[in-house]
Design a protein around this motif. Structure first.
Motif, PDB file in Angstrom:
ATOM      1  N   LEU A 207       0.833  -1.196   0.000  1.00 55.59           N
ATOM      2  CA  LEU A 207       0.000   0.000   0.000  1.00 55.59           C
ATOM      3  C   LEU A 207       0.873   1.253   0.000  1.00 55.59           C
ATOM      4  CD1 LEU A 207      -2.919   0.956  -0.030  1.00 55.59           C
ATOM      5  CD2 LEU A 207      -2.899   0.925   2.471  1.00 55.59           C
ATOM      6  N   GLY A 208       1.950   1.221   0.775  1.00 55.01           N
ATOM      7  CA  GLY A 208       2.888   2.329   0.778  1.00 55.01           C
ATOM      8  C   GLY A 208       3.565   2.489  -0.572  1.00 55.01           C
ATOM      9  N   ALA A 209       3.847   1.368  -1.234  1.00 56.10           N
ATOM     10  CA  ALA A 209       4.438   1.428  -2.575  1.00 56.10           C
ATOM     11  C   ALA A 209       3.511   2.160  -3.534  1.00 56.10           C
ATOM     12  CB  ALA A 209       4.723   0.009  -3.079  1.00 56.10           C
ATOM     13  N   TRP A 210       2.222   1.874  -3.434  1.00 56.83           N
ATOM     14  CA  TRP A 210       1.224   2.524  -4.290  1.00 56.83           C
ATOM     15  C   TRP A 210       1.146   4.016  -4.012  1.00 56.83           C
ATOM     16  CZ3 TRP A 210      -1.814   2.094  -8.439  1.00 56.83           C
ATOM     17  CH2 TRP A 210      -2.935   2.904  -8.533  1.00 56.83           C
ATOM     18  N   TYR A 211       1.015   4.374  -2.734  1.00 56.99           N
ATOM     19  CA  TYR A 211       0.880   5.789  -2.396  1.00 56.99           C
ATOM     20  C   TYR A 211       2.140   6.580  -2.760  1.00 56.99           C
ATOM     21  CZ  TYR A 211      -3.422   4.769   0.178  1.00 56.99           C
ATOM     22  OH  TYR A 211      -4.689   4.392   0.520  1.00 56.99           O
ATOM     23  N   GLY A 212       3.299   5.942  -2.649  1.00 54.87           N
ATOM     24  CA  GLY A 212       4.533   6.628  -2.978  1.00 54.87           C
ATOM     25  C   GLY A 212       4.587   7.082  -4.430  1.00 54.87           C
ATOM     26  N   LEU A 213       3.958   6.308  -5.313  1.00 51.07           N
ATOM     27  CA  LEU A 213       3.949   6.661  -6.729  1.00 51.07           C
ATOM     28  C   LEU A 213       3.201   7.962  -6.991  1.00 51.07           C
ATOM     29  CD1 LEU A 213       3.229   3.144  -8.291  1.00 51.07           C
ATOM     30  CD2 LEU A 213       5.438   4.309  -8.113  1.00 51.07           C
ATOM     31  N   PHE A 214       2.310   8.342  -6.067  1.00 51.11           N
ATOM     32  CA  PHE A 214       1.468   9.522  -6.269  1.00 51.11           C
ATOM     33  C   PHE A 214       1.868  10.689  -5.367  1.00 51.11           C
ATOM     34  CE2 PHE A 214      -0.927   5.961  -7.818  1.00 51.11           C
ATOM     35  CZ  PHE A 214      -1.597   6.456  -8.927  1.00 51.11           C
ATOM     36  N   ASN A 215       3.001  10.585  -4.694  1.00 52.04           N
ATOM     37  CA  ASN A 215       3.393  11.615  -3.733  1.00 52.04           C
ATOM     38  C   ASN A 215       3.429  13.010  -4.363  1.00 52.04           C
ATOM     39  OD1 ASN A 215       3.596  11.224  -1.015  1.00 52.04           O
ATOM     40  ND2 ASN A 215       5.812  11.030  -0.966  1.00 52.04           N
ATOM     41  N   LYS A 216       4.011  13.121  -5.528  1.00 59.24           N
ATOM     42  CA  LYS A 216       4.141  14.430  -6.163  1.00 59.24           C
ATOM     43  C   LYS A 216       2.828  14.915  -6.769  1.00 59.24           C
ATOM     44  CE  LYS A 216       9.083  14.059  -7.128  1.00 59.24           C
ATOM     45  NZ  LYS A 216       9.415  15.041  -6.085  1.00 59.24           N
ATOM     46  N   LEU A 217       1.870  14.006  -6.943  1.00 60.14           N
ATOM     47  CA  LEU A 217       0.594  14.374  -7.553  1.00 60.14           C
ATOM     48  C   LEU A 217      -0.502  14.624  -6.527  1.00 60.14           C
ATOM     49  CD1 LEU A 217       0.520  11.738 -10.464  1.00 60.14           C
ATOM     50  CD2 LEU A 217       1.202  14.138 -10.619  1.00 60.14           C
ATOM     51  N   SER A 218      -0.299  14.201  -5.295  1.00 53.76           N
ATOM     52  CA  SER A 218      -1.359  14.292  -4.291  1.00 53.76           C
ATOM     53  C   SER A 218      -1.677  15.740  -3.953  1.00 53.76           C
ATOM     54  CB  SER A 218      -0.966  13.530  -3.027  1.00 53.76           C
ATOM     55  OG  SER A 218       0.199  14.066  -2.459  1.00 53.76           O
ATOM     56  N   ALA A 219      -2.919  15.984  -3.594  1.00 53.20           N
ATOM     57  CA  ALA A 219      -3.385  17.351  -3.354  1.00 53.20           C
ATOM     58  C   ALA A 219      -2.808  17.947  -2.078  1.00 53.20           C
ATOM     59  CB  ALA A 219      -4.906  17.372  -3.285  1.00 53.20           C
ATOM     60  N   PHE A 220      -2.438  17.101  -1.126  1.00 51.76           N
ATOM     61  CA  PHE A 220      -1.951  17.606   0.153  1.00 51.76           C
ATOM     62  C   PHE A 220      -0.651  16.911   0.524  1.00 51.76           C
ATOM     63  CE2 PHE A 220      -1.784  17.660   4.835  1.00 51.76           C
ATOM     64  CZ  PHE A 220      -1.863  19.030   5.043  1.00 51.76           C
ATOM     65  N   GLY A 221       0.270  17.644   1.122  1.00 52.85           N
ATOM     66  CA  GLY A 221       1.512  17.031   1.573  1.00 52.85           C
ATOM     67  C   GLY A 221       2.612  18.051   1.783  1.00 52.85           C
ATOM     68  N   ILE A 222       3.822  17.532   1.954  1.00 54.71           N
ATOM     69  CA  ILE A 222       4.988  18.374   2.187  1.00 54.71           C
ATOM     70  C   ILE A 222       5.408  19.069   0.890  1.00 54.71           C
ATOM     71  CG2 ILE A 222       7.477  18.251   2.585  1.00 54.71           C
ATOM     72  CD1 ILE A 222       6.111  18.230   5.148  1.00 54.71           C
TER      73      ILE A 222
END
Length: 272
Positions: A207-222
């Motif tokens: 699941l973390g592998a999946w979410y990591g692929l979208f880190n730069k595309l996600s609406a919220f984050g660092i």
């Protein structure tokens, strides 16, 4: 960061709020239970109020009729595009368990070139155990098998297997080699958490592998203010994950790097 620990604890309680289940040893099976939650939280946990997305994905692939899991994939895309790895850093109950174990005083194995390479293993786990093996078992036997849940997932063993066995004497009579393997694997992973920061998240979690692929595309984050950043790399050196830069695929958006940045260039922001 105390604030993150509080959010993690509240999230764990929210995802497992069926407290009577921990007394009766029964799995809550009302209709809302079919809704996937964004975190790795076992459906079979006596307190669980929702379904694990990885378990749901495998259940679809492991049915008697092979079909594409549109519902689960759609929700995973929604979760990933909204929050990405924020889910891992702030909401995952098993992430909280790992964080707490790492606080135990002990020698620590810090990230290095080997752990950065080993972080790729979770992508192989995702492809082989979550996608290919369920389909392979279906091809061989006409019925698939949720390979990741069945052979690896330590969260399922901790959250579901142990409580259900403790509360149901009839289940203890059926303990076999498979549970023995899962129990030993869970102990190994939990033991490693004392010395290595989040080893399951870094090396095994699909699941973390999946979410990591979208880190730069996600609406919220660092995010990093490039106008303020001097490229000193203090944030990357301080980070306990296998990050090579802020908000890459290994960053769980925990925000710990904010307090080390000398220029105040790191913040949480919506990425619009």
């Amino acid at each position: 960061m105390v604030r993150r620990s509080v959010v993690q604890l509240l999230s764990a309680l929210l995802h497992n709020a069926n407290l009577p289940g921990f007394i009766t040893g029964r799995i809550w099976q009302a209709q809302p239970k079919s809704v996937c939650v964004p975190v790795l939280n076992c459906y079979s946990c006596p307190g669980a109020l929702g379904a694990c997305p990885i378990g749901s994905l495998q259940s679809t692939l492991a049915g008697t009729a092979l079909k594409f899991p549109f519902y689960v994939v759609g929700l995973l895309l929604l979760f990933a595009l909204c929050l990405g790895h924020v889910i891992c850093g702030w909401l995952c109950p098993f992430g909280l368990v790992q964080d707490l174990l790492y606080k135990i005083p002990s020698p620590k194995l810090h990230k290095n070139a080997f752990t950065q390479k080993l972080s790729l293993l979770k992508y192989a786990v995702a492809v082989i155990f979550v996608l290919l093996l369920p389909v392979y078992f279906w091809w061989q036997d006409g019925v698939g098998a949720p390979a990741f849940c069945k052979y690896i997932c330590p969260a399922g063993t901790l959250e579901a297997g142990l409580p259900l066995l403790a509360l149901n004497a009839n289940l203890r009579d059926g303990i076999g080699l498979l549970f023995g393997w899962k129990f030993l694997l869970m102990l190994a992973i939990l033991g490693a958490c004392v010395f290595i920061y989040r080893p399951f998240c870094r090396f095994l979690c699909p699941l973390g592998a999946w979410y990591g692929l979208f880190n730069k595309l996600s609406a919220f984050g660092i995010t990093v203010d490039k106008a303020k950043c001097t490229g000193c790399n203090a944030c990357v050196r301080f980070c306990k994950m296998d990050c090579q830069k802020v908000n890459d695929r290994e960053c769980i958006n925990c925000g710990e790097c904010k307090k080390i940045c000398p220029e105040g260039a790191i913040n949480f922001k919506t990425k619009f």
